[in-house]
Design a protein around this motif. Structure first.
Motif, PDB file in Angstrom:
ATOM      1  N   LYS A 109      56.853 -28.234 -38.836  1.00  0.00           N
ATOM      2  CA  LYS A 109      56.049 -27.175 -38.234  1.00  0.00           C
ATOM      3  C   LYS A 109      55.952 -26.029 -39.232  1.00  0.00           C
ATOM      4  CE  LYS A 109      57.505 -28.514 -33.619  1.00  0.00           C
ATOM      5  NZ  LYS A 109      57.977 -28.099 -32.304  1.00  0.00           N
ATOM      6  N   TYR A 110      54.749 -25.757 -39.700  1.00  0.00           N
ATOM      7  CA  TYR A 110      54.539 -24.785 -40.758  1.00  0.00           C
ATOM      8  C   TYR A 110      53.927 -23.505 -40.196  1.00  0.00           C
ATOM      9  CZ  TYR A 110      55.185 -28.633 -44.061  1.00  0.00           C
ATOM     10  OH  TYR A 110      55.690 -29.681 -44.770  1.00  0.00           O
ATOM     11  N   PRO A 111      54.364 -22.374 -40.732  1.00  0.00           N
ATOM     12  CA  PRO A 111      53.737 -21.116 -40.293  1.00  0.00           C
ATOM     13  C   PRO A 111      52.495 -20.791 -41.108  1.00  0.00           C
ATOM     14  CG  PRO A 111      55.587 -20.635 -41.711  1.00  0.00           C
ATOM     15  CD  PRO A 111      55.524 -22.139 -41.591  1.00  0.00           C
ATOM     16  N   THR A 112      51.479 -20.271 -40.462  1.00  0.00           N
ATOM     17  CA  THR A 112      50.356 -19.655 -41.159  1.00  0.00           C
ATOM     18  C   THR A 112      50.334 -18.191 -40.757  1.00  0.00           C
ATOM     19  OG1 THR A 112      48.810 -20.154 -39.383  1.00  0.00           O
ATOM     20  CG2 THR A 112      49.012 -21.774 -41.159  1.00  0.00           C
ATOM     21  N   GLU A 113      49.932 -17.333 -41.653  1.00  0.00           N
ATOM     22  CA  GLU A 113      50.120 -15.900 -41.425  1.00  0.00           C
ATOM     23  C   GLU A 113      48.800 -15.145 -41.475  1.00  0.00           C
ATOM     24  OE1 GLU A 113      52.724 -12.254 -43.361  1.00  0.00           O
ATOM     25  OE2 GLU A 113      53.318 -14.317 -43.665  1.00  0.00           O
ATOM     26  N   ASN A 114      48.667 -14.190 -40.580  1.00  0.00           N
ATOM     27  CA  ASN A 114      47.543 -13.261 -40.582  1.00  0.00           C
ATOM     28  C   ASN A 114      48.124 -11.857 -40.578  1.00  0.00           C
ATOM     29  OD1 ASN A 114      44.971 -12.096 -40.299  1.00  0.00           O
ATOM     30  ND2 ASN A 114      45.230 -12.000 -38.083  1.00  0.00           N
ATOM     31  N   LYS A 115      47.797 -11.069 -41.575  1.00  0.00           N
ATOM     32  CA  LYS A 115      48.422  -9.754 -41.717  1.00  0.00           C
ATOM     33  C   LYS A 115      47.358  -8.678 -41.859  1.00  0.00           C
ATOM     34  CE  LYS A 115      51.871  -9.459 -44.525  1.00  0.00           C
ATOM     35  NZ  LYS A 115      52.647  -9.354 -45.790  1.00  0.00           N
ATOM     36  N   ILE A 116      47.459  -7.636 -41.059  1.00  0.00           N
ATOM     37  CA  ILE A 116      46.588  -6.478 -41.180  1.00  0.00           C
ATOM     38  C   ILE A 116      47.473  -5.264 -41.433  1.00  0.00           C
ATOM     39  CG2 ILE A 116      44.927  -4.981 -40.038  1.00  0.00           C
ATOM     40  CD1 ILE A 116      44.050  -7.369 -38.384  1.00  0.00           C
ATOM     41  N   THR A 117      47.256  -4.593 -42.538  1.00  0.00           N
ATOM     42  CA  THR A 117      48.003  -3.395 -42.872  1.00  0.00           C
ATOM     43  C   THR A 117      47.106  -2.187 -42.691  1.00  0.00           C
ATOM     44  OG1 THR A 117      49.310  -4.618 -44.508  1.00  0.00           O
ATOM     45  CG2 THR A 117      49.362  -2.208 -44.637  1.00  0.00           C
ATOM     46  N   THR A 118      47.499  -1.278 -41.831  1.00  0.00           N
ATOM     47  CA  THR A 118      46.702  -0.095 -41.536  1.00  0.00           C
ATOM     48  C   THR A 118      47.376   1.141 -42.110  1.00  0.00           C
ATOM     49  OG1 THR A 118      45.877  -1.091 -39.494  1.00  0.00           O
ATOM     50  CG2 THR A 118      45.661   1.300 -39.712  1.00  0.00           C
ATOM     51  N   THR A 119      46.630   1.897 -42.892  1.00  0.00           N
ATOM     52  CA  THR A 119      47.149   3.127 -43.483  1.00  0.00           C
ATOM     53  C   THR A 119      46.451   4.323 -42.846  1.00  0.00           C
ATOM     54  OG1 THR A 119      47.542   2.018 -45.593  1.00  0.00           O
ATOM     55  CG2 THR A 119      47.493   4.421 -45.608  1.00  0.00           C
ATOM     56  N   ASN A 120      47.232   5.199 -42.283  1.00  0.00           N
ATOM     57  CA  ASN A 120      46.704   6.432 -41.709  1.00  0.00           C
ATOM     58  C   ASN A 120      47.073   7.604 -42.606  1.00  0.00           C
ATOM     59  OD1 ASN A 120      45.586   5.326 -39.320  1.00  0.00           O
ATOM     60  ND2 ASN A 120      47.613   5.236 -38.416  1.00  0.00           N
ATOM     61  N   LYS A 121      46.087   8.368 -43.013  1.00  0.00           N
ATOM     62  CA  LYS A 121      46.348   9.618 -43.721  1.00  0.00           C
ATOM     63  C   LYS A 121      46.017  10.754 -42.765  1.00  0.00           C
ATOM     64  CE  LYS A 121      46.111   8.641 -48.647  1.00  0.00           C
ATOM     65  NZ  LYS A 121      45.507   9.012 -49.947  1.00  0.00           N
ATOM     66  N   VAL A 122      47.015  11.551 -42.479  1.00  0.00           N
ATOM     67  CA  VAL A 122      46.838  12.646 -41.542  1.00  0.00           C
ATOM     68  C   VAL A 122      46.817  13.956 -42.326  1.00  0.00           C
ATOM     69  CG1 VAL A 122      47.756  13.812 -39.505  1.00  0.00           C
ATOM     70  CG2 VAL A 122      48.038  11.337 -39.753  1.00  0.00           C
ATOM     71  N   TYR A 123      45.721  14.677 -42.217  1.00  0.00           N
ATOM     72  CA  TYR A 123      45.604  15.994 -42.845  1.00  0.00           C
ATOM     73  C   TYR A 123      45.762  17.016 -41.715  1.00  0.00           C
ATOM     74  CZ  TYR A 123      43.574  13.124 -46.508  1.00  0.00           C
ATOM     75  OH  TYR A 123      43.356  12.154 -47.467  1.00  0.00           O
ATOM     76  N   GLU A 124      46.922  17.620 -41.682  1.00  0.00           N
ATOM     77  CA  GLU A 124      47.267  18.436 -40.527  1.00  0.00           C
ATOM     78  C   GLU A 124      47.520  19.882 -40.939  1.00  0.00           C
ATOM     79  OE1 GLU A 124      50.006  17.813 -36.621  1.00  0.00           O
ATOM     80  OE2 GLU A 124      50.948  17.377 -38.532  1.00  0.00           O
ATOM     81  N   TYR A 125      46.967  20.793 -40.169  1.00  0.00           N
ATOM     82  CA  TYR A 125      47.287  22.203 -40.378  1.00  0.00           C
ATOM     83  C   TYR A 125      48.593  22.501 -39.646  1.00  0.00           C
ATOM     84  CZ  TYR A 125      42.705  23.054 -42.406  1.00  0.00           C
ATOM     85  OH  TYR A 125      41.614  23.036 -43.230  1.00  0.00           O
ATOM     86  N   GLN A 126      49.625  22.732 -40.436  1.00  0.00           N
ATOM     87  CA  GLN A 126      50.939  22.987 -39.869  1.00  0.00           C
ATOM     88  C   GLN A 126      51.271  24.471 -39.976  1.00  0.00           C
ATOM     89  OE1 GLN A 126      53.756  20.324 -41.782  1.00  0.00           O
ATOM     90  NE2 GLN A 126      53.285  18.717 -40.312  1.00  0.00           N
ATOM     91  N   TYR A 127      52.068  24.920 -39.039  1.00  0.00           N
ATOM     92  CA  TYR A 127      52.464  26.323 -38.987  1.00  0.00           C
ATOM     93  C   TYR A 127      53.972  26.427 -39.222  1.00  0.00           C
ATOM     94  CZ  TYR A 127      47.880  27.464 -37.033  1.00  0.00           C
ATOM     95  OH  TYR A 127      46.536  27.631 -36.844  1.00  0.00           O
ATOM     96  N   TYR A 128      54.347  27.224 -40.207  1.00  0.00           N
ATOM     97  CA  TYR A 128      55.752  27.482 -40.508  1.00  0.00           C
ATOM     98  C   TYR A 128      56.059  28.941 -40.156  1.00  0.00           C
ATOM     99  CZ  TYR A 128      55.433  23.208 -43.334  1.00  0.00           C
ATOM    100  OH  TYR A 128      55.238  21.918 -43.757  1.00  0.00           O
ATOM    101  N   ILE A 129      57.161  29.160 -39.487  1.00  0.00           N
ATOM    102  CA  ILE A 129      57.528  30.541 -39.143  1.00  0.00           C
ATOM    103  C   ILE A 129      57.855  31.322 -40.415  1.00  0.00           C
ATOM    104  CG2 ILE A 129      59.177  31.999 -37.923  1.00  0.00           C
ATOM    105  CD1 ILE A 129      59.520  29.836 -35.874  1.00  0.00           C
ATOM    106  N   GLU A 130      57.204  32.446 -40.592  1.00  0.00           N
ATOM    107  CA  GLU A 130      57.456  33.319 -41.744  1.00  0.00           C
ATOM    108  C   GLU A 130      58.371  34.479 -41.381  1.00  0.00           C
ATOM    109  OE1 GLU A 130      54.236  33.502 -45.297  1.00  0.00           O
ATOM    110  OE2 GLU A 130      53.744  34.605 -43.490  1.00  0.00           O
TER     111      GLU A 130
END
Length: 282
Positions: A97-118
């Motif tokens: 019994k042999y495996p066959t493979e299906n692979k989907i790689t998803t890359t998310n780039k998040v450009y986020e405005y972050q707030y740092y306490i000054e």
């Protein structure tokens, strides 16, 4: 927002993020969208006596890349041998019994405005936070120094933070680590970490829970059926936990300015509601 004590909490700024998504290297522009955040910044507190506490922020656009895997593996039978065992009985041998493979790689780039306490300004003084750039996340900040001043603007407490980076295998990336916390430039806490080198964040060298397990030969996140006593062919994967690698880069010791220290000893979690093979199981 008001509470029953008569205190007022004023929220003004909300973070936003833009996400671009690509799968197997192909960008999907339809998923390039801006999303409002559910996180609101607290800007002011007014006490029941009318005194104000003001919180100021520094706004930065941070780029965070995350990778997710959607993998499937189908098994097919290469040959079947059928035998008659009796007048009505048939028995089939599944030779391989042999495996066959299906692979989907998803890359998310998040450009986020972050707030740092000054800074936090209150009637009797101010807390000031000093930020500096990080090397591991684009445009992100780290806290380098914090001071507390009285109403005459005199510093009454001064705390410095020093950092270094964990360098991933093959120089794949860096990860920030806190090394010391110094009070008034001399009294300090020192943090010591396990010295095993981390794999890349998207490495397959991990166990079922996402910790490093030292198996650099892994090519997928799909479990190995054979290691669970299944008849399907060995796919070469080993995602069992390995304590020596689970501890990679964890905090091991804190040294106190008084000369004392505390050390941390780690062990793997245990459970008995299901069976998972250990790292050396065949």
């Amino acid at each position: 927002m008001d509470n029953p004590k008569g205190q007022k909490f004023i929220f003004r700024d909300s973070a936003t993020s833009t996400i671009s998504t690509s799968s197997n290297g192909t960008s999907n522009s339809s998923l390039y969208k801006t999303h409002p955040s559910r996180i609101w910044m607290l800007n002011k507190i007014i006490t029941e006596k009318g005194k104000e506490i003001i919180i100021n922020y520094q706004k930065t656009k941070t780029e965070i890349e995350s990778v997710s895997f959607n993998e499937s593996q189908d098994f097919f039978e290469s040959s079947i041998t059928t035998r008659r065992l009796g007048p009505w009985d048939f028995y089939s041998d599944f030779v391989t019994k042999y495996p066959t493979e299906n692979k989907i790689t998803t890359t998310n780039k998040v450009y986020e405005y972050q707030y740092y306490i000054e800074s936090i300004i209150f009637p009797k003084g101010k807390v000031q936070f000093y930020l500096s750039d990080r090397q591991d996340i684009v445009e992100a900040k780290k806290l380098s120094r914090m001071t507390v001043s009285n109403s005459q603007n005199e510093i009454v407490k001064d705390i410095d933070f020093t950092y270094d980076y964990f360098v991933e295998k093959n120089n794949a990336g860096k990860r920030l680590k806190l090394e010391t916390v110094l009070k008034d430039k001399n009294e300090g806490f020192i943090f010591i970490y396990n010295n095993k080198q981390l794999p890349a964040k998207i490495s397959y060298e991990q166990d079922y829970w996402g910790y490093c397990n030292g198996k650099v030969s892994n090519k997928s996140l799909i479990p190995n059926p054979q290691r669970f006593n299944n008849v399907y062919k060995d796919n070469g994967e080993n995602h069992s936990a390995n304590l020596q690698f689970t501890k990679t880069a964890v905090l091991e010791t804190i040294k106190y300015p008084t000369g004392g220290s505390v050390s941390f000893d780690y062990e793997l979690n245990t459970f008995n509601n299901c069976w998972v093979p250990d790292i050396d199981s065949i």
